[in-house]
Design a protein around this motif. Sequence first.
Motif, PDB file in Angstrom:
ATOM      1  N   MET A  96       0.843  -1.191   0.000  1.00  0.00           N
ATOM      2  CA  MET A  96       0.000   0.000   0.000  1.00  0.00           C
ATOM      3  C   MET A  96       0.880   1.244   0.000  1.00  0.00           C
ATOM      4  SD  MET A  96      -3.248   0.877   0.111  1.00  0.00           S
ATOM      5  CE  MET A  96      -4.272   2.297   0.480  1.00  0.00           C
ATOM      6  N   ALA A  97       0.655   2.138  -0.961  1.00  0.00           N
ATOM      7  CA  ALA A  97       1.436   3.365  -1.056  1.00  0.00           C
ATOM      8  C   ALA A  97       0.667   4.525  -0.420  1.00  0.00           C
ATOM      9  CB  ALA A  97       1.745   3.680  -2.517  1.00  0.00           C
ATOM     10  N   LYS A  98       1.349   5.312   0.381  1.00  0.00           N
ATOM     11  CA  LYS A  98       0.750   6.458   1.052  1.00  0.00           C
ATOM     12  C   LYS A  98       1.165   7.744   0.341  1.00  0.00           C
ATOM     13  CE  LYS A  98       0.880   9.002   5.430  1.00  0.00           C
ATOM     14  NZ  LYS A  98       1.511   9.052   6.782  1.00  0.00           N
ATOM     15  N   GLU A  99       0.200   8.558  -0.037  1.00  0.00           N
ATOM     16  CA  GLU A  99       0.500   9.843  -0.672  1.00  0.00           C
ATOM     17  C   GLU A  99       1.038  10.812   0.374  1.00  0.00           C
ATOM     18  OE1 GLU A  99      -1.999  13.474  -2.703  1.00  0.00           O
ATOM     19  OE2 GLU A  99      -2.570  11.417  -3.289  1.00  0.00           O
ATOM     20  N   VAL A 100       2.216  11.398   0.088  1.00  0.00           N
ATOM     21  CA  VAL A 100       2.832  12.299   1.065  1.00  0.00           C
ATOM     22  C   VAL A 100       2.894  13.744   0.572  1.00  0.00           C
ATOM     23  CG1 VAL A 100       4.163  10.499   2.205  1.00  0.00           C
ATOM     24  CG2 VAL A 100       5.147  11.687   0.236  1.00  0.00           C
ATOM     25  N   SER A 101       2.681  13.972  -0.726  1.00  0.00           N
ATOM     26  CA  SER A 101       2.633  15.344  -1.223  1.00  0.00           C
ATOM     27  C   SER A 101       1.913  15.374  -2.559  1.00  0.00           C
ATOM     28  CB  SER A 101       4.041  15.944  -1.380  1.00  0.00           C
ATOM     29  OG  SER A 101       4.764  15.282  -2.389  1.00  0.00           O
ATOM     30  N   CYS A 102       1.360  16.533  -2.893  1.00  0.00           N
ATOM     31  CA  CYS A 102       0.663  16.719  -4.165  1.00  0.00           C
ATOM     32  C   CYS A 102       0.824  18.170  -4.597  1.00  0.00           C
ATOM     33  CB  CYS A 102      -0.815  16.360  -4.026  1.00  0.00           C
ATOM     34  SG  CYS A 102      -1.776  16.571  -5.562  1.00  0.00           S
ATOM     35  N   ILE A 103       1.360  18.382  -5.805  1.00  0.00           N
ATOM     36  CA  ILE A 103       1.616  19.720  -6.317  1.00  0.00           C
ATOM     37  C   ILE A 103       0.920  19.875  -7.670  1.00  0.00           C
ATOM     38  CG2 ILE A 103       3.383  21.376  -7.055  1.00  0.00           C
ATOM     39  CD1 ILE A 103       5.370  19.794  -5.306  1.00  0.00           C
ATOM     40  N   ARG A 104       0.190  20.950  -7.833  1.00  0.00           N
ATOM     41  CA  ARG A 104      -0.441  21.258  -9.107  1.00  0.00           C
ATOM     42  C   ARG A 104       0.619  21.759 -10.092  1.00  0.00           C
ATOM     43  NH1 ARG A 104      -4.939  20.545 -12.355  1.00  0.00           N
ATOM     44  NH2 ARG A 104      -5.330  22.421 -13.587  1.00  0.00           N
ATOM     45  N   VAL A 105       0.712  21.139 -11.270  1.00  0.00           N
ATOM     46  CA  VAL A 105       1.731  21.549 -12.238  1.00  0.00           C
ATOM     47  C   VAL A 105       1.302  21.189 -13.647  1.00  0.00           C
ATOM     48  CG1 VAL A 105       2.999  19.385 -11.853  1.00  0.00           C
ATOM     49  CG2 VAL A 105       4.174  21.318 -12.891  1.00  0.00           C
ATOM     50  N   ASP A 106       1.407  22.129 -14.583  1.00  0.00           N
ATOM     51  CA  ASP A 106       1.239  21.895 -16.021  1.00  0.00           C
ATOM     52  C   ASP A 106       0.026  21.026 -16.369  1.00  0.00           C
ATOM     53  OD1 ASP A 106       3.339  23.438 -17.026  1.00  0.00           O
ATOM     54  OD2 ASP A 106       4.797  21.874 -16.618  1.00  0.00           O
ATOM     55  N   GLY A 107      -1.135  21.451 -15.926  1.00  0.00           N
ATOM     56  CA  GLY A 107      -2.350  20.743 -16.317  1.00  0.00           C
ATOM     57  C   GLY A 107      -2.507  19.381 -15.685  1.00  0.00           C
ATOM     58  N   GLY A 108      -1.966  19.203 -14.496  1.00  0.00           N
ATOM     59  CA  GLY A 108      -2.082  17.933 -13.788  1.00  0.00           C
ATOM     60  C   GLY A 108      -1.531  18.060 -12.394  1.00  0.00           C
ATOM     61  N   HIS A 109      -1.176  16.917 -11.803  1.00  0.00           N
ATOM     62  CA  HIS A 109      -0.636  16.920 -10.447  1.00  0.00           C
ATOM     63  C   HIS A 109       0.602  16.032 -10.364  1.00  0.00           C
ATOM     64  CE1 HIS A 109      -4.830  18.169  -9.765  1.00  0.00           C
ATOM     65  NE2 HIS A 109      -4.336  18.850  -8.751  1.00  0.00           N
ATOM     66  N   LEU A 110       1.600  16.509  -9.634  1.00  0.00           N
ATOM     67  CA  LEU A 110       2.767  15.705  -9.304  1.00  0.00           C
ATOM     68  C   LEU A 110       2.575  15.219  -7.878  1.00  0.00           C
ATOM     69  CD1 LEU A 110       5.624  14.603  -9.889  1.00  0.00           C
ATOM     70  CD2 LEU A 110       6.517  16.776  -8.981  1.00  0.00           C
ATOM     71  N   LYS A 111       2.424  13.901  -7.734  1.00  0.00           N
ATOM     72  CA  LYS A 111       2.210  13.322  -6.419  1.00  0.00           C
ATOM     73  C   LYS A 111       3.433  12.489  -6.022  1.00  0.00           C
ATOM     74  CE  LYS A 111      -2.831  13.139  -6.711  1.00  0.00           C
ATOM     75  NZ  LYS A 111      -4.041  12.312  -6.470  1.00  0.00           N
TER      76      LYS A 111
END
Length: 233
Positions: A1-16
């Motif tokens: 199970m992978a836990k999301e630790v960050s999410c950044i809005r960038v260039d028409g999407g998200h970098l998680k």
Amino acid sequence: MAKEVSCIRVDGGHLKRFEHKSMVLGECDMKFAAYIPEKSSEGQLFPVVYWLSGLTCTDENFSQKAGAFKAAAELGLVIILPDTSPRGPDVPDEDPKSWDFGTGAGFYLNATTDKYKKHYNMLDYVTKELPELAKSTLPILPDRASILGHSMGGHGALTIALKNPGAFKSASAFAPITNPTDVPWGKKAFSLYLGPDEESWKQYDAVELIKKYEGPPLRLLVDQGTGDSFLKD
């Protein structure tokens, strides 16, 4: 199970960015990142590209330097960015530490020597554990996957595609390590990860694997500049 630790809005999407405990890497804590385009409809799934970075890199180098996310958004591609090796206080390394082996230099193989075989199994990580995590975590089409990388990762992309016929639609390598069984970087890494039997090294050499490839047609792109300071090596 992978836990999301960050999410950044960038260039028409998200970098998680995600973290998880890796069973194939000796139960060490691993991180990987993924760029996900904005969905145009609920339940939309995207083709996926796995990016393999080079020596000394982490999962963050590509996202900081490549400038590829705008193109990925336009093309509708998920890009998955794994680390280059296992990490943590229990992960063995050479003493003194060198930049071209061990942490940050997993060479995308499965080690067989006693010191390294518990943790350094980046081949299984990239081809088995990570894709399973991706399927359960990200909006991807697993049967529409490609792989590419730079330097150590470029060679890793070629060997992984050649060792897994039909798993990838294409494989691309930018300034890859070439013929590692016959260059200093490869000889050093392979002797420590795989032992002295040079015949066993060939299973991780793209030049040797191409000679024996019998799978379905595979699109390969290798891009090498003449100004590469490591070209003669």
